[in-house]
Design a protein around this motif. Structure first.
Motif, short mmCIF file in Angstrom:
data_model
loop_
_atom_site.label_atom_id
_atom_site.label_comp_id
_atom_site.label_asym_id
_atom_site.label_seq_id
_atom_site.Cartn_x
_atom_site.Cartn_y
_atom_site.Cartn_z
N PHE A 1 38.31 -6.75 -5.45
CA PHE A 1 37.30 -6.21 -4.54
C PHE A 1 36.15 -5.59 -5.34
CE2 PHE A 1 40.97 -6.40 -1.77
CZ PHE A 1 40.45 -6.70 -0.52
N ASP A 2 34.92 -5.86 -4.92
CA ASP A 2 33.80 -5.12 -5.51
C ASP A 2 33.73 -3.75 -4.83
OD1 ASP A 2 32.55 -5.43 -3.02
OD2 ASP A 2 31.33 -7.13 -3.69
N ASP A 3 32.80 -2.91 -5.29
CA ASP A 3 32.76 -1.53 -4.80
C ASP A 3 32.48 -1.47 -3.30
OD1 ASP A 3 33.30 -0.62 -7.30
OD2 ASP A 3 31.21 -0.19 -7.82
N GLU A 4 31.60 -2.35 -2.81
CA GLU A 4 31.27 -2.31 -1.40
C GLU A 4 32.47 -2.74 -0.56
OE1 GLU A 4 29.42 -1.92 2.25
OE2 GLU A 4 29.01 -1.04 0.28
N ALA A 5 33.16 -3.81 -0.98
CA ALA A 5 34.33 -4.26 -0.24
C ALA A 5 35.43 -3.20 -0.26
CB ALA A 5 34.84 -5.58 -0.81
N TRP A 6 35.57 -2.54 -1.42
CA TRP A 6 36.61 -1.51 -1.53
C TRP A 6 36.29 -0.32 -0.65
CZ3 TRP A 6 41.35 -1.81 -2.72
CH2 TRP A 6 42.10 -0.69 -3.11
N ARG A 7 35.02 0.02 -0.54
CA ARG A 7 34.62 1.11 0.35
C ARG A 7 34.99 0.78 1.79
NH1 ARG A 7 30.90 2.39 3.85
NH2 ARG A 7 29.86 0.35 3.64
N LEU A 8 34.79 -0.49 2.18
CA LEU A 8 35.13 -0.91 3.54
C LEU A 8 36.64 -0.82 3.77
CD1 LEU A 8 32.75 -3.99 3.92
CD2 LEU A 8 32.50 -1.74 4.98
N VAL A 9 37.41 -1.15 2.73
CA VAL A 9 38.88 -1.04 2.84
C VAL A 9 39.28 0.40 3.12
CG1 VAL A 9 41.05 -1.19 1.56
CG2 VAL A 9 39.39 -3.05 1.40
N LEU A 10 38.77 1.31 2.31
CA LEU A 10 39.15 2.72 2.47
C LEU A 10 38.67 3.28 3.81
CD1 LEU A 10 38.45 4.02 -1.15
CD2 LEU A 10 40.64 3.33 -0.13
N THR A 11 37.50 2.82 4.24
CA THR A 11 36.98 3.27 5.54
C THR A 11 37.88 2.80 6.67
OG1 THR A 11 34.71 3.22 4.70
CG2 THR A 11 35.00 3.21 7.08
N GLU A 12 38.33 1.55 6.58
CA GLU A 12 39.21 1.00 7.62
C GLU A 12 40.54 1.74 7.63
OE1 GLU A 12 40.43 -1.63 10.73
OE2 GLU A 12 38.49 -0.99 9.92
N LEU A 13 41.07 2.03 6.45
CA LEU A 13 42.33 2.77 6.39
C LEU A 13 42.17 4.18 6.97
CD1 LEU A 13 43.73 1.76 2.88
CD2 LEU A 13 44.52 1.00 5.11
N HIS A 14 41.05 4.79 6.69
CA HIS A 14 40.81 6.14 7.21
C HIS A 14 40.72 6.13 8.72
CE1 HIS A 14 38.52 9.79 8.18
NE2 HIS A 14 39.22 10.31 7.18
N THR B 1 43.34 6.87 -12.05
CA THR B 1 43.06 5.44 -12.29
C THR B 1 43.79 4.51 -11.35
OG1 THR B 1 44.87 5.29 -13.91
CG2 THR B 1 42.67 5.90 -14.74
N ALA B 2 44.72 4.99 -10.53
CA ALA B 2 45.55 4.10 -9.70
C ALA B 2 44.70 3.29 -8.73
CB ALA B 2 46.59 4.92 -8.94
N LEU B 3 43.83 3.97 -7.97
CA LEU B 3 43.05 3.24 -6.98
C LEU B 3 42.02 2.32 -7.62
CD1 LEU B 3 42.57 5.91 -4.17
CD2 LEU B 3 44.10 3.92 -4.20
N PRO B 4 41.30 2.73 -8.66
CA PRO B 4 40.39 1.78 -9.31
C PRO B 4 41.12 0.58 -9.91
CG PRO B 4 39.79 4.02 -9.89
CD PRO B 4 41.10 4.10 -9.16
N SER B 5 42.32 0.82 -10.46
CA SER B 5 43.10 -0.30 -11.01
C SER B 5 43.51 -1.26 -9.90
CB SER B 5 44.34 0.22 -11.74
OG SER B 5 43.97 1.02 -12.84
N LEU B 6 43.90 -0.68 -8.78
CA LEU B 6 44.29 -1.51 -7.65
C LEU B 6 43.10 -2.30 -7.14
CD1 LEU B 6 46.81 -2.03 -5.89
CD2 LEU B 6 45.99 -0.27 -4.33
N GLN B 7 41.94 -1.68 -7.13
CA GLN B 7 40.71 -2.36 -6.69
C GLN B 7 40.43 -3.57 -7.58
OE1 GLN B 7 37.22 0.12 -6.68
NE2 GLN B 7 35.82 -1.63 -6.63
N ARG B 8 40.52 -3.37 -8.89
CA ARG B 8 40.24 -4.47 -9.81
C ARG B 8 41.28 -5.58 -9.71
NH1 ARG B 8 39.01 -0.02 -13.11
NH2 ARG B 8 41.08 -0.13 -14.07
N ALA B 9 42.55 -5.20 -9.55
CA ALA B 9 43.62 -6.20 -9.45
C ALA B 9 43.44 -7.07 -8.21
CB ALA B 9 44.98 -5.52 -9.43
N MET B 10 42.93 -6.47 -7.13
CA MET B 10 42.73 -7.22 -5.89
C MET B 10 41.44 -8.02 -5.88
SD MET B 10 45.36 -6.66 -4.05
CE MET B 10 46.72 -5.52 -3.79
#
Length: 653
Positions: A48-61, A37-46
């Protein structure tokens, strides 16, 4: 995402892996565990919708292959708690994002019009669309006056927003400035309405915060000379039909500043001094422009990127502005140093107004032990005040050397406007100000004829100048204005004396008589208001004497005596009343109501017997002694270059 995905060669992901491993040990390894639940919780706290969060993880990768963390730190993550590991993660993530140029988010000042936050940053979406129009200052003033007339009050938030120009990029700084002005406004206005107020570049804050409190809202444009354009910085001004002035010049030079000394009650100069190369000179220039008791609202950044406009020289701490103020003889009434490391770091990275709650922007950090100022203020604000002694624009002399700070300021213009000619108002007689004990306006011609203390000298005048009492004196309308005020705190008494002496090149002898007559009247008034111990009150003598420094009238004030053979008495044989004198004398004072002027018709019982020749003093005049003693020239330590500068005269009157 499996454990294999975490275990890469990128050290930051290794940190995440260690965190997740610790969570797995503590929680349920299946559903609902911290690991799952850590990453989904972080996503909600920030947010970000699912598409924006996907872009975040892609950029980090994609950034995982950027080796910017030093090798010594990559070999081992030195953290032992969730708090320390999260902080370590943030520090290394910042290195990575800067290396990949994902940070800073945006420039603080030059904003991209395509920026999705611009509409929130500028408060109104039309700012991002390039549709901003110039502010209508008069409309702002009229709307504010209408609100006051209707008794309508705006909320604190609305007032704050109205003082933040929506097209300015540094909105965090402007919110802090607006808050500070609201905090000090009551103190600034405690002295009543102000005559002239001055603001840099445009009167936005004056119109927004001081509408109706300033009779004129003036504007100053600062420029400085350069080798390529030496004419930059030359002083100038433009007067608009309503009396408002636009000044320009170089504030680092008193000669090129362009604004009259002691001409303004309030000066607003926020975020100016970081652009001034010699601030210790500039602050002294402003101090001399300020009237006694007047205020300066000052602001400058402590943390901000370089922004030449055209140059950027300094950053300021609270101690820095305090030292500047002391150098110019100004009092620091209020300091405000809002911000903390989070705000400073965030603003420098491009985190604009929408990222912060107002309380985060406006909060001052608590002082650390043994420290006398907050550590990380974004900006420093100060309310500076010029000590409130009384200083009219013409020559002034003070009796004795000390003068307490009187909270009553003598407004020269409004004092002249009072129509109390020829009568005295005692305390309790329709007095609006309980600290004004007495007001007395006297006609010179009446005092000279009726003063018994001056009668012996008048007899010699009648003998030496036969036409003076009958042909000249009855036509003169010079007025002496006397006021007695009480210091609100200490109860001490102060006598104010003002006049505008008769002018004619051949009338120096008349001005000598006028000064002497006024000094006698002042001394009588002082005797009436002596304290319980018999001490006489201080005196401030002011006005337009129409005299050069070397003339007899000034000598009588500053040395205490004038001999009977002084050269100024010689003009008694050169002066004769003509029609032009009537118009000249009438122009020196306001029109005097006939009802308040005692008749100057000849009185059979008031005959001035000329003094026999054998009793005359030597010379053409009479010896005079100042009953107050020698007065002290206020400008003795700061001599003026001139008071009048016209095509045929440049000097001090």
């Amino acid at each position: 995402m499996g454990m294999e995905a975490w275990l890469s060669q990128w050290p930051l992901l290794q940190v995440l892996a260690k965190i997740q491993q610790s969570m797995d040990l503590l929680g349920d390894p299946i559903a609902g565990s911290p690991a799952s639940t850590a990453l989904p919780s972080l996503q909600r706290a920030m947010g970000f919708d699912d598409e924006a969060w996907r872009l975040v993880l892609t950029e980090l990768h994609s950034a995982a292959h950027t080796a910017v963390v030093p090798q010594a730190l990559r070999e081992r993550v030195l953290c032992t708690s969730g708090r320390s590991c999260a902080a370590e993660f943030f520090a290394r993530l910042q290195l990575l994002l800067y290396a990949k140029k994902d940070l800073p988010l945006r420039d603080q000042i030059f904003l991209d019009k395509q920026d999705h936050l611009l509409s929130l940053q500028m408060l109104q979406s039309r700012a991002a669309e390039g549709e901003l129009k110039e502010y209508d200052w008069m409309k702002i003033v009229v709307e504010d006056l209408d609100r006051h007339a209707e008794g309508t009050q705006r909320s604190r938030e609305d007032e704050l927003r109205s003082m933040m120009p929506m097209d300015h990029p540094l909105q965090v700084d402007r919110m802090q400035l607006a808050h500070f002005i609201l905090e000090v406004r009551e103190e600034i206005l405690s002295g009543g309405l102000m005559e002239r107020c001055l603001e840099w570049d445009q009167p936005f804050l004056l119109a927004s915060a001081f509408a109706g409190a300033c009779q004129w809202m003036d504007v100053y444009s600062y420029s400085e000379p350069t080798p390529s354009n030496p004419n930059m910085g030359l002083p100038g001004r433009h007067r608009f039909p309503g009396g408002t002035l636009h000044y320009w010049g170089d504030m680092e030079s008193e000669d090129r500043f362009g604004v009259d000394p002691e001409s303004h009650d309030l000066i607003l100069c926020p975020f100016i001094f970081e652009h001034v190369s010699q601030p210790w000179l500039a602050i002294r220039t402003l101090a001399k422009t300020l009237r006694p008791g007047g205020f300066i609202v000052w602001a400058a950044p402590m943390y901000q990127r370089y922004h030449g406009s055209p140059h950027d020289y300094y950053r300021y701490t609270p101690k820095g502005v305090t030292a500047l103020a002391k150098h110019a003889g100004l009092e620091v009434q209020r300091l405000f140093s809002p911000g903390d490391l989070s705000l400073v770091n965030g603003v420098l990275m491009g985190m604009l107004l929408p990222y912060w709650r107002p309380e985060q922007i406006l909060r001052e950090e608590e002082l650390q032990e043994k420290e006398d100022a907050p550590r990380y203020p974004l900006n420093v604000f100060a309310l500076l005040r010029k000590p409130a002694w009384i200083a009219p624009t013409a020559a002034i002399a003070l009796h004795r050397h000390e003068l307490p700070h009187w909270p009553i300021l003598w407004n020269y213009g409004s004092f002249l406007a009072q129509q109390h000619r020829g009568k005295t108002k005692a305390a309790g007689e329709d007095q609006k100000d309980p600290d004004v004990l007495q007001e007395k306006d006297c006609l010179f011609r009446n005092l000279l004829r009726t003063s018994q203390a001056f009668r012996p000298q008048l007899q010699e005048v009648a003998a030496k100048w036969p036409d003076f009492l009958t042909g000249i004196l009855p036509r003169m309308s010079t007025v002496f204005q006397l006021t007695v005020v009480r210091h609100r705190a200490s109860g001490r008494i102060l006598v104010l004396a003002n006049t505008h002496l008769f002018y004619h090149p051949n009338a120096r002898h008349i001005r000598l008589l006028q000064i002497m007559c006024l000094l006698h009247e002042v001394q009588e008034l002082r005797k009436q208001h002596k304290d319980a111990e018999g001490q006489l009150p201080h005196i401030i003598f002011a006005g337009d004497l129409n005299c050069l420094p070397e003339t007899g009238a000034v000598q009588l004030l500053l040395t205490g005596q004038v001999p009977s053979d002084h050269e100024d008495w010689e003009t008694s044989s050169q002066f004769a009343w003509r029609d032009e004198e009537a118009s000249a004398d009438a122009g020196e004072a306001e029109e005097i109501p006939k009802s308040s002027v005692p008749s100057m018709e000849a009185d059979d019982t008031d005959v001035v017997e000329p003094l026999p020749r054998e009793a005359w003093q030597k010379g053409s005049g009479i010896a005079l002694q100042n009953p107050l003693g020698a007065l002290v020239d206020v400008y003795a330590n700061t001599p003026q270059k001139f008071t009048n500068y016209v095509h045929d005269f440049s000097g001090i009157l």
